[in-house]
Scaffold this active site. Structure first.
Site, short mmCIF file in Angstrom:
data_model
loop_
_atom_site.label_atom_id
_atom_site.label_comp_id
_atom_site.label_asym_id
_atom_site.label_seq_id
_atom_site.Cartn_x
_atom_site.Cartn_y
_atom_site.Cartn_z
N LYS A 88 9.44 6.07 -18.29
CA LYS A 88 7.97 5.86 -18.33
C LYS A 88 7.78 5.91 -20.03
CE LYS A 88 6.20 4.86 -14.27
NZ LYS A 88 7.39 5.05 -13.17
N LYS A 138 16.58 -2.25 -7.93
CA LYS A 138 15.71 -1.96 -6.64
C LYS A 138 14.71 -2.70 -6.62
CE LYS A 138 12.66 1.70 -7.87
NZ LYS A 138 11.68 2.67 -7.28
N LYS A 166 7.15 -1.88 -7.11
CA LYS A 166 6.03 -2.59 -7.59
C LYS A 166 6.20 -2.82 -8.96
CE LYS A 166 3.77 1.19 -5.85
NZ LYS A 166 3.64 1.81 -4.63
P1 ADP Z 1 7.42 1.75 -6.47
O1 ADP Z 1 8.66 2.36 -6.98
O2 ADP Z 1 7.51 0.52 -5.96
O3 ADP Z 1 6.35 2.13 -7.40
P2 ADP Z 1 6.91 4.54 -5.44
O4 ADP Z 1 7.71 4.92 -6.50
O5 ADP Z 1 5.60 4.58 -5.10
O6 ADP Z 1 7.37 2.79 -5.27
O7 ADP Z 1 7.76 4.79 -3.94
C1 ADP Z 1 7.33 5.53 -2.84
C2 ADP Z 1 8.29 5.98 -2.08
O8 ADP Z 1 9.15 4.75 -1.84
C3 ADP Z 1 9.35 6.92 -2.66
O9 ADP Z 1 9.82 7.70 -1.45
C4 ADP Z 1 10.66 5.95 -2.99
O10 ADP Z 1 11.89 6.74 -3.12
C5 ADP Z 1 10.35 4.86 -1.95
N1 ADP Z 1 10.99 3.75 -2.33
C6 ADP Z 1 10.25 2.86 -3.43
N2 ADP Z 1 11.07 1.71 -3.65
C7 ADP Z 1 12.20 1.73 -2.87
C8 ADP Z 1 13.50 1.24 -2.94
N3 ADP Z 1 13.72 -0.03 -3.48
N4 ADP Z 1 14.43 1.64 -2.01
C9 ADP Z 1 14.35 2.68 -1.51
N5 ADP Z 1 13.08 3.48 -1.43
C10 ADP Z 1 12.49 3.29 -2.25
#
Ligand code: ADP
Ligand code: TRP
Length: 328
Positions: A111, A194, A197
């Protein structure tokens, strides 16, 4: 009964990664454990200092949780900022968190690289706030995706340290949890990594069918294998992984056999995958729209969740204060 905590930041809509990495586990856990699922609105300030309309972002995610089947009669669903007790525990944990260890955390370094002009103290202490979210309910299990493993290591570390310093067993060491043998990682369809967002490659539960078709048809592939049973390069492997997650096993086997026989037509595979994603998301999408239009119901869920979460948080804080030496 064991306690469960998990949270998602309200910085966008829920996508397939959130669903299969986290929310799907919530649905089963709510029948088996004492669960607290929250919307991490304070956390989103580390990356979005002016988050705009926090209230409507929170309600959007809440409606999505509910539409997925997270049930306020079975678990506590609340908004992080409704439980101010979390902040007091965050302060206590910060007093025993050290600059060196916080700076070494991968998610902090990432970050800090992404937003070099806003390496704020909240970003640095993201993991003490996350630990406070978890420890405030003395949670045993935390359903999160694979990307959160190092963060969970830190939460355990802070729990152990608090217990040691104050000679107590107040906090159990929280474990990351998933029902499958391995944590799910939902891939992006843009070649590598992965779905996320911030990665800009997410397929959202709320996406219209046409948008889903467009995203899937754009998935990166290659020329196709020339040798039978070749190892799949990452972009192709990702397409298959996605199919394994959302499609029926025989659909996956059909395309896998085609690949192994060097007869794969990616266009056909993508069409099938898009339709399978749409069959999965469509009913959820309809429920999201329905729930989101019922503000009165959302108000009720928010109020009830806040009350339940505060009750649990206050109990933990009374103990924590006593251990540190604050008696009032
Ligand atoms: P993003 O990475 O899209 O910002 P978040 O960090 O808000 O999403 O993630 C919220 C939850 O969703 C967490 O528990 C995270 O481990 C899970 N998560 C997010 N993206 C993935 C992914 N591609 N595969 C598995 N779990 C995910
Ligand atoms: N760090 C998590 C994420 O980026 C969100 C989160 C904050 C969380 N506090 C939590 C997850 C407590 C589980 C438990 O997705």
């Amino acid at each position: 009964m064991e306690t469960v905590v998990s949270g998602i930041r309200p910085t966008g809509n829920l996508h397939l990664g959130n669903y299969f990495g986290a929310v799907k586990n919530f649905l089963r856990m709510q029948d088996e454990y004492k669960c607290y699922f929250f919307i991490a609105d304070w956390h989103s300030l580390t990356t979005h200092p002016k988050p705009g309309d926090v209230e409507s972002n929170v309600r959007k995610i809440l409606a999505e949780y509910l539409a997925c089947g997270v049930d306020p009669e079975k678990c506590s669903i609340y908004v992080q900022s409704d439980v101010k007790e979390v902040l007091e525990l965050y302060l206590f944990l910060n007093m025993n968190a050290y600059l060196g260890e916080l700076e070494r955390v991968t998610s902090f370094k990432e970050k800090a690289r992404q937003q070099p002009n806003n390496v704020n103290a909240g970003l640095l202490t993201y993991l003490t706030l996350m630990a406070a979210d978890i420890l405030i309910h003395r949670a045993h299990k935390v359903p999160v995706g694979k990307d959160q493993e190092q963060n969970m290591e830190m939460a355990r570390h802070f729990a152990r340290r608090f217990n040691q310093i104050y000679g107590s067993e107040l906090f159990p060491e929280p474990q990351s949890f998933h029902y499958s043998a391995e944590a799910v990682k939902v891939p992006g369809l843009d070649g590598s990594g992965k779905m996320g967002k911030s990665e800009g490659n997410a397929i959202y539960l709320i996406d219209e069918p046409a948008a889903i078709r467009k995203k899937v048809m754009k998935a990166v592939t290659d020329q196709g294998p020339t040798e039978p049973n070749s190892v799949k390069p990452e972009p192709v492997e990702n397409l298959f992984t996605m199919m394994k997650i959302v499609s029926a096993q025989d659909t996956y086997d059909y395309f896998n056999d085609k690949y192994n026989a060097c007869e794969i037509r990616y266009g056909d595979m993508k069409k099938q995958l898009a339709e399978d994603i749409i069959s999965f998301t469509s009913p959820i999408r309809e429920r999201i729209l329905e729930v989101a239009s019922n503000q009165e119901y959302l108000n009720k869920v928010i109020a009830q969740g806040a009350e339940q979460a505060r009750e649990s948080a206050v109990k933990t804080l009374i103990e924590a204060r006593k251990l540190i030496g604050f008696s009032r």
